[in-house]
Write an enzyme that holds these catalytic residues in place. Sequence first.
Site, PDB file in Angstrom:
ATOM      1  N   ASP A 162       0.835  -1.201   0.000  1.00  0.00           N
ATOM      2  CA  ASP A 162       0.000   0.000   0.000  1.00  0.00           C
ATOM      3  C   ASP A 162       0.870   1.252   0.000  1.00  0.00           C
ATOM      4  O   ASP A 162       1.008   1.925   1.022  1.00  0.00           O
ATOM      5  CB  ASP A 162      -0.923  -0.014   1.230  1.00  0.00           C
ATOM      6  CG  ASP A 162      -1.796  -1.256   1.277  1.00  0.00           C
ATOM      7  OD1 ASP A 162      -1.926  -1.937   0.241  1.00  0.00           O
ATOM      8  OD2 ASP A 162      -2.352  -1.551   2.351  1.00  0.00           O
TER       9      ASP A 162
ATOM     10  N   LYS B 252     -12.339  -4.404  -3.393  1.00  0.00           N
ATOM     11  CA  LYS B 252     -13.532  -4.315  -2.527  1.00  0.00           C
ATOM     12  C   LYS B 252     -14.731  -3.725  -3.271  1.00  0.00           C
ATOM     13  O   LYS B 252     -15.297  -2.702  -2.871  1.00  0.00           O
ATOM     14  CB  LYS B 252     -13.249  -3.502  -1.266  1.00  0.00           C
ATOM     15  CG  LYS B 252     -12.210  -4.118  -0.351  1.00  0.00           C
ATOM     16  CD  LYS B 252     -12.147  -3.413   0.995  1.00  0.00           C
ATOM     17  CE  LYS B 252     -11.122  -3.984   1.936  1.00  0.00           C
ATOM     18  NZ  LYS B 252      -9.728  -3.725   1.567  1.00  0.00           N
TER      19      LYS B 252
HETATM   20  O1  S5P Z   1     -10.720  -6.411   6.978  1.00  0.00           O
HETATM   21  C1  S5P Z   1      -9.792  -6.050   6.281  1.00  0.00           C
HETATM   22  C2  S5P Z   1      -9.760  -6.318   4.912  1.00  0.00           C
HETATM   23  C3  S5P Z   1      -8.642  -5.946   4.181  1.00  0.00           C
HETATM   24  S1  S5P Z   1      -8.554  -6.478   2.548  1.00  0.00           S
HETATM   25  N1  S5P Z   1      -8.730  -5.375   6.839  1.00  0.00           N
HETATM   26  C4  S5P Z   1      -7.653  -4.966   6.109  1.00  0.00           C
HETATM   27  O2  S5P Z   1      -6.724  -4.409   6.689  1.00  0.00           O
HETATM   28  N2  S5P Z   1      -7.610  -5.223   4.745  1.00  0.00           N
HETATM   29  C5  S5P Z   1      -6.470  -4.749   3.914  1.00  0.00           C
HETATM   30  O3  S5P Z   1      -5.280  -5.363   4.375  1.00  0.00           O
HETATM   31  C6  S5P Z   1      -6.235  -3.233   3.987  1.00  0.00           C
HETATM   32  O4  S5P Z   1      -6.936  -2.584   2.946  1.00  0.00           O
HETATM   33  C7  S5P Z   1      -4.726  -3.143   3.819  1.00  0.00           C
HETATM   34  O5  S5P Z   1      -4.401  -3.101   2.431  1.00  0.00           O
HETATM   35  C8  S5P Z   1      -4.182  -4.439   4.384  1.00  0.00           C
HETATM   36  C9  S5P Z   1      -3.635  -4.352   5.783  1.00  0.00           C
HETATM   37  O6  S5P Z   1      -2.498  -3.541   5.833  1.00  0.00           O
HETATM   38  P1  S5P Z   1      -1.599  -3.384   7.160  1.00  0.00           P
HETATM   39  O7  S5P Z   1      -0.575  -2.371   6.779  1.00  0.00           O
HETATM   40  O8  S5P Z   1      -2.491  -2.918   8.278  1.00  0.00           O
HETATM   41  O9  S5P Z   1      -1.014  -4.754   7.438  1.00  0.00           O
END
Ligand code: S5P
Length: 274
Positions: free
Chosen positions: A39, A94
């Site tokens: 991201d 999504k």
């Molecule tokens: O419930 C969710 C679904 C998704 S797809 N919670 C999330 O965090 N995600 C995605 O997973 C979110 O859009 C991000 O791209 C990733 C988590 O990122 P992190 O940096 O918090 O590990």
Amino acid sequence: MRSHLKPYGSRAENHRNPTAKLLLETIERKQSNLAVSVDVTKSCDFLSIIDAVGPFVCLVKTHIDILEDFTQDVIFKLQKLSVEHDFVIFEDRKFADIGNTVALQYSSGIYRIASWSHITNAHPVPGPSIISGLASVGLPLGRGLLLLAEMSTEGALTEGSYTESAVRMARRHREFVIGFIAQRRMENVGGSAETEEDDFLILSPGVGLGARGDGMGQQYRTPREVVLESGCDVIIVGRGIYGKDLKDTEKIRTQATRYKEAGWEAYQERISVK
Ligand code: S5P
């Protein structure tokens, strides 16, 4: 035997969808149930992080619309890295609209997601027509869909009868819906006993070995909690791997190895419990 207690490789046979098979076989081949969520806003960081983590992951998850300097060349390079490092691509789009609109969003626009992303996901909120709309584009290309049955964020509304309905919707579209974004297994959700056919893949975000949250609603659990205790199949890790210093590829590689090992250890422990 409950599906998640079997080795990934042997579960590939239960799936008719080619993308589900590909993901399970890739996990087995690379001995990695780690997905990295990239991201970041600059294409050069995006591609260099993917190149650094590529050898350690089964899947790369993208938010292609975050890139501020997007060109078609990014897709060309992403696909090349996917072949070179042997990983599956998941655009975390999504989708959440009516069938006709999501079919257009999936096939067209600047990103033409269906043309390059093996997997995408959708919120079940519009009902089954979101699946048929996306399937009209994705099925002929052999793509797979994940439904967001649960979310990782504090206070998420994805619970109870909403999650149950999502699972029932998915069961009626097994040819295209390969699994869920969720925090646990879904076999016993929605009123059906587990069968071999009900082997949905569970991809689980909200994974971290450090902090328990990000101060913006995200909640983190460890790979062990996610894979061993909750039976999820793939850990999705974003900032836990690349942190703030997007240029430090050595550190990124070290973190990817650390998460890969933690995810695989938890899986091995899971399948050894009989
Ligand atoms: O419930 C969710 C679904 C998704 S797809 N919670 C999330 O965090 N995600 C995605 O997973 C979110 O859009 C991000 O791209 C990733 C988590 O990122 P992190 O940096 O918090 O590990």
